[in-house]
Enzyme design. Structure first.
Site, PDB file in Angstrom:
ATOM      1  N   CYS A   1      -0.777   2.097  -3.963  1.00 56.08           N
ATOM      2  CA  CYS A   1      -1.314   2.158  -5.328  1.00 56.08           C
ATOM      3  C   CYS A   1      -0.463   1.314  -6.278  1.00 56.08           C
ATOM      4  CB  CYS A   1      -1.362   3.629  -5.763  1.00 56.08           C
ATOM      5  SG  CYS A   1      -1.476   3.920  -7.525  1.00 56.08           S
ATOM      6  N   CYS A  15       0.797   2.907  -9.505  1.00 54.79           N
ATOM      7  CA  CYS A  15       1.854   3.880  -9.181  1.00 54.79           C
ATOM      8  C   CYS A  15       3.207   3.177  -9.086  1.00 54.79           C
ATOM      9  CB  CYS A  15       1.584   4.565  -7.838  1.00 54.79           C
ATOM     10  SG  CYS A  15       0.088   5.559  -7.806  1.00 54.79           S
TER      11      CYS A  15
END
Ligand SMILES: [Zn+2]
Length: 150
Positions: free
Chosen positions: A72, A75
């Site tokens: 991600c 993230c």
């Protein structure tokens, strides 16, 4: 009459031992009775599903959980901001990270639909949550507000 000192239960993020800590004692000064790890680190600490389950069921302190995954991009972008924010709380509000790829049970229990997702817990309760990558000042502001309202 002698009153018992106020205490709170703090789960060790390394070995899951439940430690009883006086409420007026800083977690950064506390060590786990079993493995001697510092109970409140001023930086994000990676935890497993097993540790998170113990935190959720037994911990009475304040902590933030970042649910993320290595694939991600947002993230990974948020990680330095999250670490910077953790320093501001000096370990007294603990910052944890749960890798949802390696540890899917915790994020399933929290009903996470998109990551990064942030959760604030205090006194054994989920107080508030946020999703999407945030800059350091927004994380810090949200943690302060969540702590004050809990
Ligand atoms: Zn320990």
């Amino acid at each position: 009459m002698v009153m018992a000192k106020d205490t709170r239960l703090i789960v060790c993020s390394q070995c899951a031992t439940i430690n009883r800590m006086p409420t007026d004692r800083k977690l950064s000064d506390g060590k786990c009775a079993k493995c001697k790890s510092v109970l409140g680190e001023p930086r994000p600490v990676d935890i497993s599903d097993k540790i998170f389950a113990k935190l959720q069921s037994r911990d009475q302190g304040a902590y933030v959980l970042d649910v993320w995954a290595p694939w991600c991009e947002p993230c990974r972008m948020m990680a330095p901001s999250y670490a910077e924010s953790a320093k501001k709380f000096d370990g007294d509000i603990r910052f944890f990270k749960l890798n949802s790829e390696e540890h899917p049970q915790g994020s399933a229990r929290l009903n996470v639909r998109g990551i990064p997702a942030l959760f604030f817990f205090n006194g054994g309760k989920l107080v508030s949550q946020k999703s999407g990558a945030l800059p350091e000042h927004a994380i810090t502001k949200w943690v302060r507000e969540s702590f004050t309202s809990s």
